[in-house]
Design an enzyme around this catalytic site. Structure first.
Site, PDB file in Angstrom:
ATOM      1  N   ASP A 158      30.752 -30.623 -14.254  1.00  0.00           N
ATOM      2  CA  ASP A 158      29.574 -31.059 -15.006  1.00  0.00           C
ATOM      3  C   ASP A 158      29.435 -32.578 -14.922  1.00  0.00           C
ATOM      4  OD1 ASP A 158      27.342 -30.717 -16.622  1.00  0.00           O
ATOM      5  OD2 ASP A 158      28.378 -29.395 -18.032  1.00  0.00           O
ATOM      6  N   ASP A 219      19.867 -26.017 -18.553  1.00  0.00           N
ATOM      7  CA  ASP A 219      20.655 -24.850 -18.945  1.00  0.00           C
ATOM      8  C   ASP A 219      19.741 -23.710 -19.389  1.00  0.00           C
ATOM      9  OD1 ASP A 219      22.884 -26.381 -18.530  1.00  0.00           O
ATOM     10  OD2 ASP A 219      23.548 -26.393 -20.616  1.00  0.00           O
TER      11      ASP A 219
END
Length: 439
Positions: A158, A219
């Site tokens: 990430d 997301d």
């Protein structure tokens, strides 16, 4: 625009160079913790659903025992909040000792013994998105070696708490560090999602050389609105994104949320169909222990999976957006086959959509269409045959379309003039290409 030239063109434009680790030649499949279980670390009050080794063992058992592994779902992926808040005395990441008392290496062995692979989460920054220790530039080699020593098979890296310069250096460095371990480790980069997902801020040529897949956009959340938002972004930008995908290098629109709380059955079929058309990773995030039979049937649909896993690896495209709020998507597949998705954005009632294959750029010929979600086959289609599909609100009809070809009893092709003359003497008959999921 005709179908066969377009297939050739898309295959050609998708034949870009990929990370040379031999992994993920088809989109990866499996299960990931984040969307369903987030950063739940309350194992005292919610022991069944907290981020712990027990959760990942449970999901591994379900993949191994409930038919998922046989369908291709072979990864169990740990997302954020697995680690201790402190590195060990040697500066290495370590799992939370209360929630992962056996350690990550033991968990990896548990998965490997069941024919599964273990994925883990890291973050190229001072901290992960959940506030746990990140992988700063000086820790990249250490963390890569640690993951390899544990037997990890996949890393999602990430980008929280990092800046553009650190990302520019760090994502390629981690790719190099993973390869240097000597262990095959699939590599997912979240880099594009932190740079807006599009050129010139994102260099997809470089990404394809260092990553097996990458998160491009926001997301996913547990809602139909989220699925639609992601779908719109990917297909609105298909001219840029579609050529960048291919074997070993995939665009990732995020997890499958089928089986959770936000999608109806029709919307669940829609997500499965659209992700298959996109050649997207099929990474579920749900509770496999309590999954409904309807959700399981969608996620284990052999035809949808076969389309997703087609070895050509060409990402599909949106062909049409009709005024009636019907959309048509298309993906070229192996053996001159293709997939079509008819998606309804309507909210009122089932809509009867009329069209023909010719209107969808198919060339003259004889075709059959296998309905992915009903299992029925429509025979006797020519390119100009008018047909009607009934599509439920926020639902899909998905077809696997394959041509009928002329073939001799002795398997001699009739596609050339000379071959046709020979075949006519041997009772040449038209046969259909058998879909791979019929084998």
């Amino acid at each position: 625009m005709k179908l066969l030239p377009v297939i050739f063109l898309l295959a050609l434009t998708s034949a870009t160079s990929a990370l040379d680790n031999g992994l993920m030649r088809t989109p990866p499949m499996g299960w990931m913790s984040w969307e369903r279980f987030r950063c739940n670390i309350d194992c005292e009050n919610d022991p069944k659903n907290c981020i712990s080794e027990n959760l990942f063992r449970d999901m591994a058992d379900r993949l191994a025992e409930d038919g998922w592994k046989e369908m291709g779902y072979d990864h169990v992926m740990i997302d954020d909040c697995w680690s201790s808040m402190l590195r060990d005395k040697d500066g290495r990441l370590q799992p939370d000792p209360q929630r992962f008392p056996g350690g990550i290496a033991k968990l990896a062995r548990y998965l490997h013994d069941r024919g599964l692979k273990l994925g883990i989460y890291g973050d190229l920054g001072t901290h992960t998105c959940g506030g746990y220790p990140g992988t700063t530039l000086d820790k990249i080699d250490t963390d890569a070696q640690t993951f390899a020593s544990w037997g990890v098979d996949f890393l999602k890296l990430d980008g929280c708490y990092s800046n553009e310069e650190e990302q520019q250096k760090g994502y390629p460095l981690m790719s190099k560090a993973l390869n240097a371990t000597g262990r095959p480790i699939g590599y997912s980069c979240s880099w594009p999602a932190y740079r807006g997902g599009l050129p010139p801020s994102v260099n997809y040529t470089l990404l394809g050389e260092i990553c097996n897949l990458w998160r491009n956009y926001d997301d996913i959340q547990d809602s139909w609105d989220s699925v639609q938002d992601i779908t719109d972004w990917f297909f609105d930008n298909q001219e840029i994104l579609q050529p960048e995908a291919g074997p070993g290098r995939w665009n990732d629109p995020d997890m499958l949320i089928i089986g959770n709380f936000g999608l109806s059955v029709d919307q669940s079929r829609s997500q499965m169909a659209l992700w298959a058309i996109m050649a997207a990773p099929l990474i579920m995030s749900n509770n496999l222990r309590t999954l409904s039979s309807e959700a399981r049937a969608i996620l284990q649909n052999g035809a949808a999976i076969a389309i997703n896993q087609d070895p050509m690896g060409v990402q599909g495209r949106r062909l049409l957006q009709e005024r009636s709020h019907i959309e048509v998507y298309w993906r070229p597949l192996s053996q001159s086959a293709s997939a079509l998705v008819f998606l309804s954005r309507r909210q009122d009632m089932p809509y009867r959509y009329h069209t023909s294959l010719a209107k969808l750029n198919y060339t003259a010929g004889s075709y059959e269409a296998y309905d992915v979600f009903t299992g029925k086959t429509l025979s006797g289609l020519s390119a100009t045959t008018e047909f009607t599909v009934s599509i439920n609100p926020s639902g899909v009809v998905m077809w696997y379309v394959y041509p009928k070809i002329l073939q001799c009893l002795h398997f001699q092709s009739c596609n050339s003039v000379q071959g046709l003359e020979l075949c006519q003497k041997r009772k040449c008959v038209p046969i259909a290409v058998i879909p791979p999921f019929h084998h």
